[in-house]
Design a protein around this motif. Structure first.
Motif, PDB file in Angstrom:
ATOM      1  N   GLU A 174      35.942  42.851  28.887  1.00 14.00           N
ATOM      2  CA  GLU A 174      36.492  43.971  28.805  1.00 14.00           C
ATOM      3  C   GLU A 174      37.048  44.703  30.064  1.00 14.00           C
ATOM      4  O   GLU A 174      37.861  45.435  30.391  1.00 14.00           O
ATOM      5  CB  GLU A 174      35.715  45.166  28.326  1.00 14.00           C
ATOM      6  CG  GLU A 174      35.201  44.901  26.695  1.00 14.00           C
ATOM      7  CD  GLU A 174      34.467  45.852  26.213  1.00 14.00           C
ATOM      8  OE1 GLU A 174      34.407  46.993  26.742  1.00 14.00           O
ATOM      9  OE2 GLU A 174      34.122  45.579  25.048  1.00 14.00           O
ATOM     10  N   LEU A 175      36.706  44.114  31.198  1.00 15.34           N
ATOM     11  CA  LEU A 175      37.232  44.460  32.745  1.00 15.34           C
ATOM     12  C   LEU A 175      38.450  43.681  33.118  1.00 15.34           C
ATOM     13  O   LEU A 175      38.691  42.683  32.483  1.00 15.34           O
ATOM     14  CB  LEU A 175      36.111  44.134  33.579  1.00 15.34           C
ATOM     15  CG  LEU A 175      34.829  44.875  33.533  1.00 15.34           C
ATOM     16  CD1 LEU A 175      33.942  44.452  34.601  1.00 15.34           C
ATOM     17  CD2 LEU A 175      35.152  46.520  33.662  1.00 15.34           C
ATOM     18  N   SER A 176      39.217  44.379  33.870  1.00 13.55           N
ATOM     19  CA  SER A 176      40.592  43.486  34.450  1.00 13.55           C
ATOM     20  C   SER A 176      39.888  42.328  35.273  1.00 13.55           C
ATOM     21  O   SER A 176      38.786  42.423  35.655  1.00 13.55           O
ATOM     22  CB  SER A 176      41.272  44.445  35.087  1.00 13.55           C
ATOM     23  OG  SER A 176      40.628  44.670  36.583  1.00 13.55           O
ATOM     24  N   PRO A 177      40.637  41.162  35.491  1.00 13.64           N
ATOM     25  CA  PRO A 177      40.288  40.067  36.202  1.00 13.64           C
ATOM     26  C   PRO A 177      39.713  40.509  37.579  1.00 13.64           C
ATOM     27  O   PRO A 177      38.734  40.034  38.061  1.00 13.64           O
ATOM     28  CB  PRO A 177      41.506  39.089  36.443  1.00 13.64           C
ATOM     29  CG  PRO A 177      42.094  39.526  35.126  1.00 13.64           C
ATOM     30  CD  PRO A 177      41.887  41.104  34.746  1.00 13.64           C
ATOM     31  N   ALA A 178      40.321  41.514  38.555  1.00 16.74           N
ATOM     32  CA  ALA A 178      39.962  41.928  39.617  1.00 16.74           C
ATOM     33  C   ALA A 178      38.703  42.698  39.502  1.00 16.74           C
ATOM     34  O   ALA A 178      37.516  42.489  40.460  1.00 16.74           O
ATOM     35  CB  ALA A 178      41.095  42.716  40.309  1.00 16.74           C
ATOM     36  N   GLU A 179      38.453  43.464  38.377  1.00 13.65           N
ATOM     37  CA  GLU A 179      37.195  44.164  38.406  1.00 13.65           C
ATOM     38  C   GLU A 179      36.138  43.367  37.892  1.00 13.65           C
ATOM     39  O   GLU A 179      35.041  43.552  38.488  1.00 13.65           O
ATOM     40  CB  GLU A 179      37.170  45.389  37.168  1.00 13.65           C
ATOM     41  CG  GLU A 179      38.125  46.386  37.633  1.00 13.65           C
ATOM     42  CD  GLU A 179      38.550  47.063  36.371  1.00 13.65           C
ATOM     43  OE1 GLU A 179      38.671  48.528  36.501  1.00 13.65           O
ATOM     44  OE2 GLU A 179      38.739  46.672  35.380  1.00 13.65           O
ATOM     45  N   GLU A 180      36.338  42.551  37.057  1.00 15.33           N
ATOM     46  CA  GLU A 180      35.333  41.544  36.849  1.00 15.33           C
ATOM     47  C   GLU A 180      34.807  40.478  38.053  1.00 15.33           C
ATOM     48  O   GLU A 180      33.679  40.104  38.386  1.00 15.33           O
ATOM     49  CB  GLU A 180      35.798  40.343  35.721  1.00 15.33           C
ATOM     50  CG  GLU A 180      34.542  39.554  35.206  1.00 15.33           C
ATOM     51  CD  GLU A 180      34.887  38.772  33.752  1.00 15.33           C
ATOM     52  OE1 GLU A 180      33.918  38.660  33.132  1.00 15.33           O
ATOM     53  OE2 GLU A 180      36.071  38.475  33.493  1.00 15.33           O
ATOM     54  N   LYS A 181      35.852  40.006  38.817  1.00 13.00           N
ATOM     55  CA  LYS A 181      35.592  39.399  40.153  1.00 13.00           C
ATOM     56  C   LYS A 181      34.688  40.112  40.856  1.00 13.00           C
ATOM     57  O   LYS A 181      33.603  39.621  41.485  1.00 13.00           O
ATOM     58  CB  LYS A 181      36.798  39.000  40.773  1.00 13.00           C
ATOM     59  CG  LYS A 181      36.599  38.296  42.174  1.00 13.00           C
ATOM     60  CD  LYS A 181      37.809  37.626  42.642  1.00 13.00           C
ATOM     61  CE  LYS A 181      37.629  36.916  43.869  1.00 13.00           C
ATOM     62  NZ  LYS A 181      38.859  36.508  44.575  1.00 13.00           N
TER      63      LYS A 181
END
Length: 61
Positions: A30-37
């Motif tokens: 559910e997070l953006s790719p940057a947030e998940e990274k």
């Protein structure tokens, strides 16, 4: 690194790093790719810290 801390405690793991959830232990779709990274990086850094920390008995980080 584990998703269910009580199981790790019951089997006697010395260093326990809680993760996100059972289907996505090191992520959150559910997070953006940057947030998940960022989330993944934080979890891995926490695990490295756990490996380099002296513990006496079971420790949850």
């Amino acid at each position: 690194m584990c998703t269910i801390v009580p199981i790790s405690l019951s089997i006697g793991a010395n260093r326990i790093v809680p993760t996100v959830s059972i289907p996505y232990p090191l992520g959150n779709p559910e997070l953006s790719p940057a947030e998940e990274k960022h989330l993944r990086r934080d979890l891995v850094l926490k695990a490295f810290k756990a490996l380099t920390t002296k513990v006496d008995g079971q420790t949850v980080f």
